[in-house]
Structures are given as structure tokens and as C-alpha cells.
Design an enzyme around this catalytic site. Structure first.
Site, PDB file in Angstrom:
ATOM      1  N   ASP A 206       3.585   3.543   7.187  1.00 12.58           N
ATOM      2  CA  ASP A 206       2.771   3.387   8.401  1.00 12.58           C
ATOM      3  C   ASP A 206       3.535   2.749   9.544  1.00 12.58           C
ATOM      4  O   ASP A 206       4.602   2.155   9.352  1.00 12.58           O
ATOM      5  CB  ASP A 206       1.554   2.509   8.100  1.00 12.58           C
ATOM      6  CG  ASP A 206       1.945   1.044   7.932  1.00 12.58           C
ATOM      7  OD1 ASP A 206       2.835   0.759   7.113  1.00 12.58           O
ATOM      8  OD2 ASP A 206       1.391   0.193   8.650  1.00 12.58           O
TER       9      ASP A 206
ATOM     10  N   LYS B 285      16.849   3.554   2.555  1.00 15.79           N
ATOM     11  CA  LYS B 285      17.502   3.298   3.847  1.00 15.79           C
ATOM     12  C   LYS B 285      18.622   2.296   3.584  1.00 15.79           C
ATOM     13  O   LYS B 285      18.483   1.099   3.781  1.00 15.79           O
ATOM     14  CB  LYS B 285      16.459   2.731   4.820  1.00 15.79           C
ATOM     15  CG  LYS B 285      16.774   2.973   6.277  1.00 15.79           C
ATOM     16  CD  LYS B 285      15.936   2.084   7.145  1.00 15.79           C
ATOM     17  CE  LYS B 285      14.654   2.744   7.599  1.00 15.79           C
ATOM     18  NZ  LYS B 285      13.938   1.874   8.571  1.00 15.79           N
TER      19      LYS B 285
ATOM     20  N   GLU C  29       8.066   3.032  -5.396  1.00 16.00           N
ATOM     21  CA  GLU C  29       7.972   2.484  -4.048  1.00 16.00           C
ATOM     22  C   GLU C  29       8.227   3.594  -3.022  1.00 16.00           C
ATOM     23  O   GLU C  29       8.969   4.540  -3.312  1.00 16.00           O
ATOM     24  CB  GLU C  29       9.014   1.359  -3.933  1.00 16.00           C
ATOM     25  CG  GLU C  29       9.097   0.642  -2.638  1.00 16.00           C
ATOM     26  CD  GLU C  29       7.835  -0.064  -2.208  1.00 16.00           C
ATOM     27  OE1 GLU C  29       6.843   0.637  -1.964  1.00 16.00           O
ATOM     28  OE2 GLU C  29       7.845  -1.301  -2.081  1.00 16.00           O
ATOM     29  N   ASP C  30       7.609   3.478  -1.872  1.00 15.22           N
ATOM     30  CA  ASP C  30       7.833   4.516  -0.848  1.00 15.22           C
ATOM     31  C   ASP C  30       9.202   4.388  -0.196  1.00 15.22           C
ATOM     32  O   ASP C  30       9.882   5.380   0.024  1.00 15.22           O
ATOM     33  CB  ASP C  30       6.714   4.496   0.222  1.00 15.22           C
ATOM     34  CG  ASP C  30       6.491   3.116   0.825  1.00 15.22           C
ATOM     35  OD1 ASP C  30       7.093   2.140   0.343  1.00 15.22           O
ATOM     36  OD2 ASP C  30       5.711   3.022   1.785  1.00 15.22           O
TER      37      ASP C  30
ATOM     38  N   ARG D 262       0.028   6.864   8.171  1.00 17.39           N
ATOM     39  CA  ARG D 262       0.239   6.714   6.730  1.00 17.39           C
ATOM     40  C   ARG D 262      -0.162   7.968   5.955  1.00 17.39           C
ATOM     41  O   ARG D 262       0.419   8.290   4.923  1.00 17.39           O
ATOM     42  CB  ARG D 262      -0.584   5.519   6.220  1.00 17.39           C
ATOM     43  CG  ARG D 262       0.019   4.837   5.024  1.00 17.39           C
ATOM     44  CD  ARG D 262      -0.907   3.815   4.427  1.00 17.39           C
ATOM     45  NE  ARG D 262      -0.918   2.495   4.997  1.00 17.39           N
ATOM     46  CZ  ARG D 262       0.029   1.563   4.798  1.00 17.39           C
ATOM     47  NH1 ARG D 262       1.061   1.836   4.072  1.00 17.39           N
ATOM     48  NH2 ARG D 262      -0.081   0.373   5.331  1.00 17.39           N
TER      49      ARG D 262
ATOM     50  N   PHE E 157      12.955   4.376  12.319  1.00 14.82           N
ATOM     51  CA  PHE E 157      11.651   4.022  11.784  1.00 14.82           C
ATOM     52  C   PHE E 157      10.901   5.266  11.316  1.00 14.82           C
ATOM     53  O   PHE E 157      10.613   6.161  12.104  1.00 14.82           O
ATOM     54  CB  PHE E 157      10.829   3.259  12.823  1.00 14.82           C
ATOM     55  CG  PHE E 157       9.717   2.483  12.181  1.00 14.82           C
ATOM     56  CD1 PHE E 157       9.964   1.252  11.608  1.00 14.82           C
ATOM     57  CD2 PHE E 157       8.442   3.014  12.105  1.00 14.82           C
ATOM     58  CE1 PHE E 157       8.948   0.549  10.973  1.00 14.82           C
ATOM     59  CE2 PHE E 157       7.413   2.322  11.470  1.00 14.82           C
ATOM     60  CZ  PHE E 157       7.673   1.093  10.901  1.00 14.82           C
TER      61      PHE E 157
ATOM     62  N   LYS F 133       0.801  -1.207   0.000  1.00 17.35           N
ATOM     63  CA  LYS F 133       0.000   0.000   0.000  1.00 17.35           C
ATOM     64  C   LYS F 133       0.846   1.275   0.000  1.00 17.35           C
ATOM     65  O   LYS F 133       0.402   2.321  -0.441  1.00 17.35           O
ATOM     66  CB  LYS F 133      -0.887   0.016   1.266  1.00 17.35           C
ATOM     67  CG  LYS F 133      -1.899  -1.103   1.327  1.00 17.35           C
ATOM     68  CD  LYS F 133      -2.787  -0.907   2.595  1.00 17.35           C
ATOM     69  CE  LYS F 133      -2.594  -2.028   3.527  1.00 17.35           C
ATOM     70  NZ  LYS F 133      -3.389  -1.925   4.757  1.00 17.35           N
ATOM     71  N   GLY F 134       2.017   1.185   0.577  1.00 16.07           N
ATOM     72  CA  GLY F 134       2.795   2.384   0.912  1.00 16.07           C
ATOM     73  C   GLY F 134       3.022   3.394  -0.205  1.00 16.07           C
ATOM     74  O   GLY F 134       3.095   4.592   0.058  1.00 16.07           O
TER      75      GLY F 134
ATOM     76  N   ASP G 239      14.319  -0.711   1.842  1.00  9.17           N
ATOM     77  CA  ASP G 239      14.908  -0.946   3.161  1.00  9.17           C
ATOM     78  C   ASP G 239      15.880  -2.133   3.048  1.00  9.17           C
ATOM     79  O   ASP G 239      17.011  -1.955   2.613  1.00  9.17           O
ATOM     80  CB  ASP G 239      13.760  -1.196   4.140  1.00  9.17           C
ATOM     81  CG  ASP G 239      14.187  -1.237   5.587  1.00  9.17           C
ATOM     82  OD1 ASP G 239      15.397  -1.129   5.858  1.00  9.17           O
ATOM     83  OD2 ASP G 239      13.328  -1.392   6.473  1.00  9.17           O
TER      84      ASP G 239
HETATM   85  C1  PRP Z   1       7.136  -1.596   3.206  1.00 14.62           C
HETATM   86  C2  PRP Z   1       7.425  -0.668   2.044  1.00 14.62           C
HETATM   87  C3  PRP Z   1       8.113  -1.557   1.062  1.00 14.62           C
HETATM   88  C4  PRP Z   1       8.845  -2.546   1.921  1.00 14.62           C
HETATM   89  C5  PRP Z   1      10.301  -2.213   1.960  1.00 14.62           C
HETATM   90  O1  PRP Z   1       5.970  -2.300   2.902  1.00 14.62           O
HETATM   91  O2  PRP Z   1       6.255  -0.108   1.523  1.00 14.62           O
HETATM   92  O3  PRP Z   1       7.208  -2.233   0.229  1.00 14.62           O
HETATM   93  O4  PRP Z   1       8.277  -2.452   3.248  1.00 14.62           O
HETATM   94  O5  PRP Z   1      10.980  -3.073   2.811  1.00 14.62           O
HETATM   95  P1  PRP Z   1      12.142  -4.040   2.355  1.00 14.62           P
HETATM   96  O6  PRP Z   1      13.070  -3.280   1.458  1.00 14.62           O
HETATM   97  O7  PRP Z   1      12.786  -4.384   3.681  1.00 14.62           O
HETATM   98  O8  PRP Z   1      11.533  -5.222   1.708  1.00 14.62           O
HETATM   99  P2  PRP Z   1       5.107  -3.082   3.974  1.00 14.62           P
HETATM  100  O9  PRP Z   1       5.436  -4.535   3.918  1.00 14.62           O
HETATM  101  O10 PRP Z   1       5.253  -2.410   5.314  1.00 14.62           O
HETATM  102  O11 PRP Z   1       3.639  -2.931   3.416  1.00 14.62           O
HETATM  103  P3  PRP Z   1       2.755  -1.616   3.133  1.00 14.62           P
HETATM  104  O12 PRP Z   1       3.401  -0.873   1.986  1.00 14.62           O
HETATM  105  O13 PRP Z   1       1.418  -2.170   2.762  1.00 14.62           O
HETATM  106  O14 PRP Z   1       2.699  -0.779   4.395  1.00 14.62           O
END
Ligand code: PRP
Length: 174
Positions: free
Chosen positions: A158, A130, A98-99, A164, A151, A42-43, A102
């Protein structure tokens, strides 16, 4: 939960300025082409909505939903796709939006998934990078801001589904 303190990292104005810069660069790089922009739910939906309105070349949009399940601030590391894209991407120019990048596990999973469908090109645009937490060596092609560990919430990101929709980006202090 509401007692958690948060410190502003990027204001709405700073975000808007950087989104415009990214959109200008993307519009220049893809001049004369049509782009399929894939947002990761969703992000990414807030960043994507802003970015797409600043891009001046023709675009189509689609969405995938990937989640690394786990509550709170630590992901489980296991990526699950719960919604695939609905557009044919063979021989097309693709930009994943992508938001946050990580560990890179989500993006690695998606890139492998999409590459199998033979797009002409595949690039990645993330608003936040990050870098220190990366578990797979992975570089985005367009980055809004590089951030330290910590964080972050707001602008699509979120914490247990909270914050969010904040127009600013914050770091949570626990
Ligand atoms: C978050 C973010 C990325 C992912 C990045 O999504 O939106 O998709 O984590 O993390 P990574 O590089 O460690 O894989 P999340 O799983 O929290 O879902 P959301 O977007 O629905 O909140």
C-alpha cells in the site's frame, strides 16, 4: 493523491506465473513434510492466499502482524509486533511469507522472535526483494522478483492504505 502517476511493474499474469513457480519449488523442497506458513499482516495476505492454493503439500497457516510505523513511503525503522502467532512451532517446519523485503528490519525482528521457539526449520519466502535498501544482511530463501529502489504498490503493498488491492504491481512516480 489520485494525481500520483504509476507505472506497471508486474502484471497480474506475470505475478500468477511466478507464484506458481514458487509454489512448485516449495512443494518439491518440502515433499513428505507438513509446513506451517506464517504470513505477515497486512501486506502478505494476498500473496499468501495465492501461494497456499498452489502448494501441494499439507499446510497450516498462521499470521503475525508487524508494522514499521510511519506514513507515506518512508518507514520509521522501528518495528513493532502487534499480533503474535497462535500456533506452537517447536520442532516444526516454518515458512514465513512476506510481500516485500526492504531494509530487512521487519524480517530480522520476526526471525529472531521465532527462532527462540526452536522450530525444526525456518525459511523465508518474499514476493519482492528490494536488495539495495537492506540495512541488515539478510537473504530470503524464495524470492518472487528482485526489484530496484522505487516505491511499489499493489498485490498487498500500500501507499497510505491505497492501492493494496490492485491485482498488478506498480511503481509510484512522484
Ligand atoms: C511493509 C512490508 C513488510 C515491511 C518490509 O510492511 O509488508 O512487512 O514493510 O520493510 P522492511 O524490510 O524495511 O522492514 P508495513 O510496515 O508497510 O505494514 P503493512 O504490511 O501492514 O502495510
Amino acid at each position: 493523491m489520485d494525481k500520483i502517476s504509476k507505472e506497471i511493474l508486474f502484471s497480474k499474469d506475470a505475478i500468477q506465473k511466478r507464484v506458481r513457480e514458487l509454489a512448485d519449488q516449495i512443494s518439491k523442497d518440502y515433499e513428505g513434510k507438513e509446513l506451517i506458513v506464517i504470513g505477515i499482516l497486512k501486506g502478505a495476505f494476498i500473496f499468501m492466499a495465492d501461494l497456499i492454493r498452489e502448494i501441494s503439500i499439507p499446510c497450516r497457516v498462521d499470521f503475525a502482524r508487524l508494522a514499521s510505523y510511519g506514513a507515506g513511503s518512508e518507514s520509521s525503522g522501528k518495528v513493532v509486533m502487534t499480533k503474535d502467532i497462535e500456533t506452537s512451532i517447536k520442532d516444526k517446519d516454518i515458512l514465513i511469507v512476506e510481500d516485500i523485503l526492504d531494509t530487512g528490519l521487519t524480517m530480522q525482528y520476526l526471525v529472531d522472535w521465532l527462532e527462540e521457539r526452536n522450530p525444526r526449520s525456518l525459511k523465508i519466502c518474499v514476493f519482492l526483494d528490494k536488495r539495495k535498501r537492506r540495512k541488515v544482511s539478510f537473504e530470503a530463501d524464495y524470492v518472487g522478483f528482485t526489484i530496484e529502489d522505487g516505491f511499489v504498490v499493489g498485490y498487498g503493498l500500500d501507499f497510505n492504505e491505497k492501492y493494496r488491492f490492485s491485482p498488478d504491481i506498480y511503481v509510484i512516480k512522484q
